[in-house]
Design a protein around this motif. Structure first.
Motif, PDB file in Angstrom:
ATOM      1  N   ALA A  76       0.831  -1.207   0.000  1.00 16.74           N
ATOM      2  CA  ALA A  76       0.000   0.000   0.000  1.00 16.74           C
ATOM      3  C   ALA A  76       0.863   1.253   0.000  1.00 16.74           C
ATOM      4  N   GLU A  77       1.942   1.250   0.794  1.00 18.52           N
ATOM      5  CA  GLU A  77       2.806   2.434   0.825  1.00 18.52           C
ATOM      6  C   GLU A  77       3.499   2.631  -0.516  1.00 18.52           C
ATOM      7  N   ALA A  78       4.002   1.544  -1.094  1.00 19.95           N
ATOM      8  CA  ALA A  78       4.682   1.651  -2.388  1.00 19.95           C
ATOM      9  C   ALA A  78       3.734   2.165  -3.462  1.00 19.95           C
ATOM     10  N   ALA A  79       2.522   1.608  -3.495  1.00 16.36           N
ATOM     11  CA  ALA A  79       1.542   2.053  -4.493  1.00 16.36           C
ATOM     12  C   ALA A  79       1.181   3.511  -4.286  1.00 16.36           C
ATOM     13  N   GLY A  80       1.078   3.924  -3.019  1.00 12.85           N
ATOM     14  CA  GLY A  80       0.769   5.314  -2.734  1.00 12.85           C
ATOM     15  C   GLY A  80       1.860   6.255  -3.206  1.00 12.85           C
ATOM     16  N   LEU A  81       3.108   5.883  -2.990  1.00  9.46           N
ATOM     17  CA  LEU A  81       4.220   6.721  -3.446  1.00  9.46           C
ATOM     18  C   LEU A  81       4.237   6.828  -4.971  1.00  9.46           C
ATOM     19  N   HIS A  82       4.020   5.706  -5.648  1.00  9.02           N
ATOM     20  CA  HIS A  82       3.991   5.740  -7.118  1.00  9.02           C
ATOM     21  C   HIS A  82       2.846   6.631  -7.615  1.00  9.02           C
ATOM     22  N   TRP A  83       1.678   6.519  -6.986  1.00 14.47           N
ATOM     23  CA  TRP A  83       0.492   7.266  -7.419  1.00 14.47           C
ATOM     24  C   TRP A  83       0.675   8.764  -7.210  1.00 14.47           C
ATOM     25  N   LEU A  84       1.296   9.121  -6.074  1.00 12.25           N
ATOM     26  CA  LEU A  84       1.546  10.544  -5.819  1.00 12.25           C
ATOM     27  C   LEU A  84       2.604  11.108  -6.760  1.00 12.25           C
ATOM     28  N   ALA A  85       3.572  10.277  -7.141  1.00  8.87           N
ATOM     29  CA  ALA A  85       4.639  10.741  -8.033  1.00  8.87           C
ATOM     30  C   ALA A  85       4.173  10.856  -9.483  1.00  8.87           C
TER      31      ALA A  85
ATOM     32  N   GLU B 158      11.557   8.358  -3.993  1.00  6.52           N
ATOM     33  CA  GLU B 158      11.513   7.335  -5.033  1.00  6.52           C
ATOM     34  C   GLU B 158      11.586   5.935  -4.424  1.00  6.52           C
ATOM     35  N   VAL B 159      10.711   5.048  -4.900  1.00  6.03           N
ATOM     36  CA  VAL B 159      10.754   3.639  -4.516  1.00  6.03           C
ATOM     37  C   VAL B 159      11.753   2.935  -5.432  1.00  6.03           C
ATOM     38  N   LEU B 160      12.803   2.380  -4.840  1.00  6.39           N
ATOM     39  CA  LEU B 160      13.823   1.682  -5.616  1.00  6.39           C
ATOM     40  C   LEU B 160      13.536   0.189  -5.729  1.00  6.39           C
ATOM     41  N   GLU B 161      12.960  -0.370  -4.662  1.00  2.62           N
ATOM     42  CA  GLU B 161      12.691  -1.815  -4.653  1.00  2.62           C
ATOM     43  C   GLU B 161      11.637  -2.111  -3.601  1.00  2.62           C
ATOM     44  N   GLU B 162      10.702  -2.967  -3.939  1.00  2.55           N
ATOM     45  CA  GLU B 162       9.646  -3.367  -3.005  1.00  2.55           C
ATOM     46  C   GLU B 162       9.790  -4.841  -2.679  1.00  2.55           C
ATOM     47  N   GLY B 163       9.891  -5.166  -1.400  1.00  2.00           N
ATOM     48  CA  GLY B 163       9.949  -6.544  -0.942  1.00  2.00           C
ATOM     49  C   GLY B 163       8.688  -6.911  -0.195  1.00  2.00           C
ATOM     50  N   LYS B 164       8.641  -8.141   0.284  1.00  2.00           N
ATOM     51  CA  LYS B 164       7.462  -8.606   1.015  1.00  2.00           C
ATOM     52  C   LYS B 164       7.221  -7.786   2.272  1.00  2.00           C
ATOM     53  N   ASP B 165       8.283  -7.462   2.989  1.00  2.16           N
ATOM     54  CA  ASP B 165       8.139  -6.710   4.234  1.00  2.16           C
ATOM     55  C   ASP B 165       9.118  -5.549   4.321  1.00  2.16           C
ATOM     56  N   SER B 166       9.524  -5.026   3.169  1.00  2.04           N
ATOM     57  CA  SER B 166      10.463  -3.904   3.186  1.00  2.04           C
ATOM     58  C   SER B 166      10.335  -3.070   1.927  1.00  2.04           C
ATOM     59  N   LEU B 167      10.749  -1.826   2.063  1.00  2.00           N
ATOM     60  CA  LEU B 167      10.846  -0.917   0.926  1.00  2.00           C
ATOM     61  C   LEU B 167      12.251  -0.337   0.899  1.00  2.00           C
ATOM     62  N   ARG B 168      12.854  -0.353  -0.272  1.00  2.00           N
ATOM     63  CA  ARG B 168      14.127   0.330  -0.450  1.00  2.00           C
ATOM     64  C   ARG B 168      13.825   1.645  -1.161  1.00  2.00           C
ATOM     65  N   LEU B 169      14.144   2.741  -0.482  1.00  3.84           N
ATOM     66  CA  LEU B 169      13.810   4.073  -0.966  1.00  3.84           C
ATOM     67  C   LEU B 169      15.073   4.865  -1.231  1.00  3.84           C
ATOM     68  N   ALA B 170      14.980   5.827  -2.125  1.00  3.31           N
ATOM     69  CA  ALA B 170      16.091   6.752  -2.323  1.00  3.31           C
ATOM     70  C   ALA B 170      16.328   7.518  -1.027  1.00  3.31           C
TER      71      ALA B 170
ATOM     72  N   ALA C  75      -0.523   7.954   3.196  1.00  2.86           N
ATOM     73  CA  ALA C  75      -1.725   7.112   3.276  1.00  2.86           C
ATOM     74  C   ALA C  75      -2.606   7.587   2.114  1.00  2.86           C
ATOM     75  N   ALA C  76      -2.058   7.472   0.900  1.00  2.00           N
ATOM     76  CA  ALA C  76      -2.609   8.137  -0.282  1.00  2.00           C
ATOM     77  C   ALA C  76      -4.004   7.635  -0.633  1.00  2.00           C
ATOM     78  N   HIS C  77      -4.850   8.576  -1.068  1.00  3.13           N
ATOM     79  CA  HIS C  77      -6.223   8.218  -1.440  1.00  3.13           C
ATOM     80  C   HIS C  77      -6.885   9.390  -2.158  1.00  3.13           C
ATOM     81  N   GLY C  78      -8.076   9.157  -2.641  1.00  3.27           N
ATOM     82  CA  GLY C  78      -8.892  10.220  -3.177  1.00  3.27           C
ATOM     83  C   GLY C  78      -9.647  10.888  -2.043  1.00  3.27           C
TER      84      GLY C  78
END
Length: 262
Positions: free
Chosen positions: A18-27, A36-48, A181-184
């Motif tokens: 959800a966080e990764a999708a929110g960052l992509h949607w806002l960007a 920037e999301v560099l890599e999405e794992g099962k329980d981790s995010l690698r961010l710039a 917590a991106a949304h409409g």
């Protein structure tokens, strides 16, 4: 190092996605810098990695301009989320939020966001406090804040959704958004969250916003209705220390609706 690993092994299933999708949607609209999301794992995010600097008035004005552009990019509906399930709250204790898509702000805000949260904190609010909070939610449900300062109903905006000051990173190239917590939602949600606990150069942020998207006179008096969810969430997450402010905010919402003739 040029990256930052956000590890969330104890977060609920779907939180990282959800966080990764929110960052992509806002960007996506390229309206405001977003980490920037560099890599999405099962329980981790690698961010710039972002290196923080002290905020300046001009950086704050540009953040306001960017937020206006982001909101104007729009969303399919109120309550829309770029991934399901959706969550609100800190990494240590997020809670799920509804993702029903609504045509009307009043239904989304009152019935999908505020009322379920108020019911969770009934014991903390006390009988009288819960009655006041319920009355404020009823006012919102009746449409008092569908527009800004009582003017024409707003269309769904593309909002960060948890834009307190801690979720803005000030860098040498300007402010970047993190931890959404991106949304409409309603465009005033993000501005209200910035105001809830204060943000550096808040008035300059507002000035920049209204340069791009003018708002009617008195719009800041609508903010209690739009920070109400964040405040009730703090009651739920952190306890009774936020109860008095939540009840006072409910009273301010009722008084503002009366002033608008709603």
């Amino acid at each position: 190092m040029d990256d930052f690993l956000k590890h969330a092994p104890n977060a609920p299933t779907g939180y990282v996605a959800a966080e990764a999708a929110g960052l992509h949607w806002l960007a996506e609209p390229k309206a405001v810098p977003v980490v920037e999301v560099l890599e999405e794992g099962k329980d981790s995010l690698r961010l710039a990695r972002l290196e923080s600097v002290s905020p300046t008035p001009e950086a704050a004005r540009e953040l306001g301009r960017g937020l206006a552009r982001l909101h104007d990019a729009g969303a399919p509906a109120f309550g829309f989320a770029p991934a399901e399930p959706a969550f609100f709250g800190p990494l240590e204790s997020p809670f799920p939020v509804a993702t029903d898509q609504r045509e009307d702000f009043a239904d989304y805000w009152a019935e999908d966001r505020l009322r379920p949260l108020a019911d969770r904190v009934t014991r903390l609010l006390g009988a009288d406090g819960h009655d006041t909070v319920d009355e404020a939610i009823d006012v919102i449900a009746d449409g008092a804040f569908d527009g800004v300062s009582g003017q024409g109903a707003e269309q769904p905006a593309r909002v960060h959704g948890d834009l307190w000051a801690g979720n803005v990173m000030w860098t040498a190239s300007g402010a970047s958004l993190i931890d959404p917590a991106a949304h409409g939602g309603h465009r005033l949600e993000d501005l209200a969250m910035l105001a809830l606990f204060g943000a550096p150069h808040l008035e300059e942020i507002f000035e920049g916003y209204t340069e791009v998207h003018p708002l009617p006179d008195g719009w800041e008096q609508d903010l209690p209705a739009h920070l109400f969810f964040g405040l009730l969430a703090h009651v739920h997450l952190f306890g009774e220390g936020y109860v008095d402010r939540a009840i006072a905010t409910a009273e301010a919402i009722i008084a503002r609706a009366d002033a608008l003739g709603a």
